[in-house]
Write an enzyme that holds these catalytic residues in place. Structure first.
Site, PDB file in Angstrom:
ATOM      1  N   GLY A  15      29.779  21.057 -26.191  1.00  9.91           N
ATOM      2  CA  GLY A  15      30.399  19.623 -26.176  1.00  9.91           C
ATOM      3  C   GLY A  15      30.933  19.098 -27.382  1.00  9.91           C
ATOM      4  O   GLY A  15      29.977  18.646 -28.304  1.00  9.91           O
ATOM      5  N   GLY A  17      32.036  15.834 -27.825  1.00  7.52           N
ATOM      6  CA  GLY A  17      32.207  14.392 -27.778  1.00  7.52           C
ATOM      7  C   GLY A  17      31.633  13.805 -28.926  1.00  7.52           C
ATOM      8  O   GLY A  17      31.362  14.315 -29.912  1.00  7.52           O
ATOM      9  N   PHE A  18      31.471  12.346 -28.893  1.00  5.14           N
ATOM     10  CA  PHE A  18      30.789  11.790 -29.725  1.00  5.14           C
ATOM     11  C   PHE A  18      29.608  12.096 -30.161  1.00  5.14           C
ATOM     12  O   PHE A  18      29.084  12.488 -31.374  1.00  5.14           O
ATOM     13  CB  PHE A  18      30.702  10.379 -29.389  1.00  5.14           C
ATOM     14  N   VAL A  83      31.540  26.216 -20.648  1.00  5.62           N
ATOM     15  CA  VAL A  83      29.997  26.782 -20.324  1.00  5.62           C
ATOM     16  C   VAL A  83      29.665  27.047 -18.811  1.00  5.62           C
ATOM     17  O   VAL A  83      29.784  25.836 -18.424  1.00  5.62           O
ATOM     18  CB  VAL A  83      29.002  26.267 -21.125  1.00  5.62           C
ATOM     19  N   GLU A 174      39.284  -3.193 -18.419  1.00  7.80           N
ATOM     20  CA  GLU A 174      40.434  -3.009 -19.447  1.00  7.80           C
ATOM     21  C   GLU A 174      41.648  -2.337 -18.659  1.00  7.80           C
ATOM     22  O   GLU A 174      42.641  -2.877 -18.888  1.00  7.80           O
ATOM     23  CB  GLU A 174      40.045  -2.316 -20.432  1.00  7.80           C
ATOM     24  N   ASP A 305      25.762  11.053 -23.027  1.00  7.53           N
ATOM     25  CA  ASP A 305      25.646  10.848 -21.895  1.00  7.53           C
ATOM     26  C   ASP A 305      24.725  11.310 -21.124  1.00  7.53           C
ATOM     27  O   ASP A 305      24.098  11.234 -20.138  1.00  7.53           O
ATOM     28  CB  ASP A 305      27.035  10.833 -21.337  1.00  7.53           C
ATOM     29  N   ALA A 322      29.597   5.317 -26.175  1.00  9.76           N
ATOM     30  CA  ALA A 322      29.805   6.036 -27.600  1.00  9.76           C
ATOM     31  C   ALA A 322      28.527   5.833 -28.524  1.00  9.76           C
ATOM     32  O   ALA A 322      27.836   6.749 -29.077  1.00  9.76           O
ATOM     33  CB  ALA A 322      31.197   5.652 -28.133  1.00  9.76           C
ATOM     34  N   GLN A 323      27.676   4.650 -28.624  1.00  9.33           N
ATOM     35  CA  GLN A 323      27.069   4.066 -29.465  1.00  9.33           C
ATOM     36  C   GLN A 323      25.686   5.160 -29.472  1.00  9.33           C
ATOM     37  O   GLN A 323      25.224   5.699 -30.426  1.00  9.33           O
ATOM     38  CB  GLN A 323      26.523   2.797 -29.522  1.00  9.33           C
TER      39      GLN A 323
END
Lengths: 428, 428
Positions: A15, A17-18, A83, A174, A305, A322-323
């Site tokens: 992965g 991602g972040f 995967v 949003e 996550d 994200a944090q």
């Protein structure tokens, strides 16, 4: 898989991602071999996906080529791969492009939309977790307006111009705000022969506050902002089904709509091999200890996550944002190097740097540790932070140009139906 | 179709390309009703499609919402529709969203790729006339590099890294140059484990000059520039077939490649009802008189690529490029208003403002009426002209930011496989 064998230990990251990217960056120029696997060749800046859906930004502004992020690292290998299974006995992963042995495995596969087992909602609703999904939603919104022009049946026209968003978290809030601005700014100009008042944006939240997890003031203000923009907010209402035409709820309320956006929850994007109950929580996240080690292993880790680290303050794991992902990726980089050298690892401590959400122009809510504020200043902070965290100078510049333009002109120019969504549906 | 009847004459325009948009703009705020039909909701700036294919620009930079171009015109109607037939007896068009009567019809449907009847080439090659086609080519190029990493069979790897472009016109030349720059600038950084030398870019031209129609000096220089960039230029070579693996030619030369880009010709995008031999030329263009009236009609016109106006200097019609399209659209606007008022129309005279092509950074060729020049100054002129003709301030800004970035960093950041091409092929 075609990766050279070296004397360095091989770290396989699933992965980009972040979490995965933060980890890979930390491991660059170290004496390890890193193989990053992702089914896309790009990293997605997920917090801005809703702007792709609403024609404010193009995909390339919020995506970044993974190969480029890590191009200066000599022992780094990227492979475009899906995967399919983790073999914890033989220490290898099985993918659509072959097997790969690992010395250390880091699962950073992120999360996906949680439909809570309702396959009808899954089939008929739109999700917004990936760029193709966001582009599909963009096409659908615009196709709906075009179709609304063609029908003289007011019920059908209503259903085409009625948008129902389920989930009052940041994504739902949003998106609802952005749609409301399209209704106000674009619709009357682009579709003078449509009655704009027919366009409705409904935001449905099962609990009694929006932006759960933020401060009471932020939740309250977000609702005020949304209502100012004309969004109809429904609280304490739970969607029970959607057949492509009618949304049913746990009350006697129903909504006729052609567009249901499902932003009501996420779950871990679990991979076979770690999907047993001994490894995962109810939300399909992989249970890890304070070093992000997966229960029962010392050389298999999970971050972001997909990982659920139970602590006193976060009994259900950290928020899936994200944090925590960035912080865990970052720290695991240090810990892995320690671990390889037989030094003790440091337990992970989550530093909550604050949360924020934007509702529309000049309207945002920000909760920092010490300060909580709402309105125009919060909006500037939101924009600055998002620009800052975007990867790449060009992306920042292009997003900035678009935001300035959209702000000054009350406009969103990427309202393009590049790949029609409804037509493709009909074909399949 | 759902268009109100008014006392104004109804002008139906098929196609929102350069010609159709120029005409619609000219008719704005006049006492006519204008209905523009296009199968896309956006206008495409075709000269920059090759930059979308090669990851230099995103679609929204070269596309523009048609509704927005004409939003201030009260009697203007846009419909997202595919015109299937023109009924010249009943003065109506049949589309996928219903019939529409017209008082005046303007066919501005443009052109499409001409495979000269070879269905195997059509099936296996890539065209580059639309945004989705250009995005498919982008995905394919990047997927080829990813796949090249996975195979140990050098023949297969070669075929994946071998690009064959057929057609030495501006499209072929510009694409070849851009691919050569990717080979030089991106490939070694993104794919350190691939031998860059295996990447070949072949440009095949059936005649004995590139950029036919430009000055001898321009043709010559373009070839020198391409060869400097490492493009292999083949002249006087005609491609006879391509089965997805091997390109055969009229000589004994064959090319093994997974990517054949067909830029060898275009033909009119003819619509049923005007497809009889009495209306069209060999290249499927609609024959028109000097007022752009279709042979045999006074209220049906054709402009742009689809129109063939035979003149002394242009016995096969004007070049199928933006300039004649814009000029014809513009002038037909005036002529239509005259015609409606029973005033005499003015015959169309094509003003050739010059032609240009870019080969790579600092490398372009420009033929103006009085001046012909090549090299870095030509390149600046090329960029300025293309920025100038792009529609919309935001598009210009975003393209400018991207160009500056790409120039300074020798980079193209939109190298994203958003919708995989090969996988989709396999699925279908």
């Amino acid at each position: 898989m075609n990766i050279p064998k070296t004397s360095y230990p091989r770290i396989v990251i699933i992965g980009g991602g972040f979490a995965g990217v933060a980890l890979a960056k930390k491991l660059s120029k170290q004496e390890v071999q890193v193989v990053l696997l992702d089914r896309n060749n790009y990293h997605t800046f997920q917090p801005l996906l809703y702007q792709v859906s609403t024609g404010g930004l193009e995909p390339d502004s919020i995506a970044y080529p993974i190969r480029k992020i890590l191009k200066d690292f000599p022992n780094f290998y990227f492979r475009l791969a899906n995967v399919e299974e983790i073999d914890t006995n033989k220490n290898k992963v099985r993918t659509d492009i072959g097997h790969l042995k690992f010395d250390y495995l880091i699962v950073a596969s992120g999360s996906k939309t949680n439909f809570f087992g309702n396959s009808e909602i899954e089939k008929h609703s739109m999700a917004m977790k990936t760029i193709p999904q966001s582009l599909n939603l963009r096409s659908l919104i615009l196709e709906n307006f075009e179709d609304a022009l063609l029908t003289s049946d007011l019920n059908e026209r209503n259903a085409l111009m009625n948008f129902v968003i389920v989930g009052g978290g940041p994504t739902g809030v949003e998106l609802a705000g952005a749609l409301a601005e399209i209704k106000k700014g674009i619709l009357p100009k682009d579709y003078p022969d449509l009655d704009t008042r027919m366009a409705q944006i409904n935001l449905i939240q099962s609990g009694d506050v929006l932006l759960k997890g933020m401060s009471a003031k932020a939740s309250e203000k977000a609702e005020v902002f949304l209502e100012k923009l004309g969004v109809i907010v429904w609280k304490n209402l739970r969607v029970t089904n959607y057949d492509g035409f009618t949304v049913t709820t746990n009350s006697d309320l129903t909504f006729k709509t052609q567009t249901l956006v499902w932003a009501a929850g996420v779950k871990g994007a679990i991979i076979r091999g770690l999907d047993g109950i001994e490894f995962t929580s109810k939300s399909k996240r992989v249970l890890v200890n304070e070093f992000n080690q997966v229960k029962g292993f010392d050389h298999i880790f999970a971050i972001g996550d997909i990982a659920e680290m139970v602590t006193l303050n976060y009994p259900n794991g950290f928020p899936m944002t994200a944090q925590p992902a960035i912080q865990q990726g970052d720290q695991l980089g240090d810990n892995l190097l320690r671990f390889i050298e037989n030094k003790p690892m440091k337990p992970f401590v989550y530093k909550n740097k604050g949360t924020m959400a934007t509702i529309g122009r000049n309207k945002a809510v920000v909760d920092l540790k010490k300060f909580k504020f709402q309105g125009i200043f919060a909006w500037y902070v939101w924009m600055f932070v998002h620009l800052f965290f975007l990867i790449g100078f060009r992306n920042r510049m292009v997003v900035f140009v678009n935001w300035v333009y959209n702000y000054v002109r009350f406009d969103r120019e990427a309202r393009l139906i590049i790949r029609p969504y409804k037509k493709r549906l009909k074909k399949n």
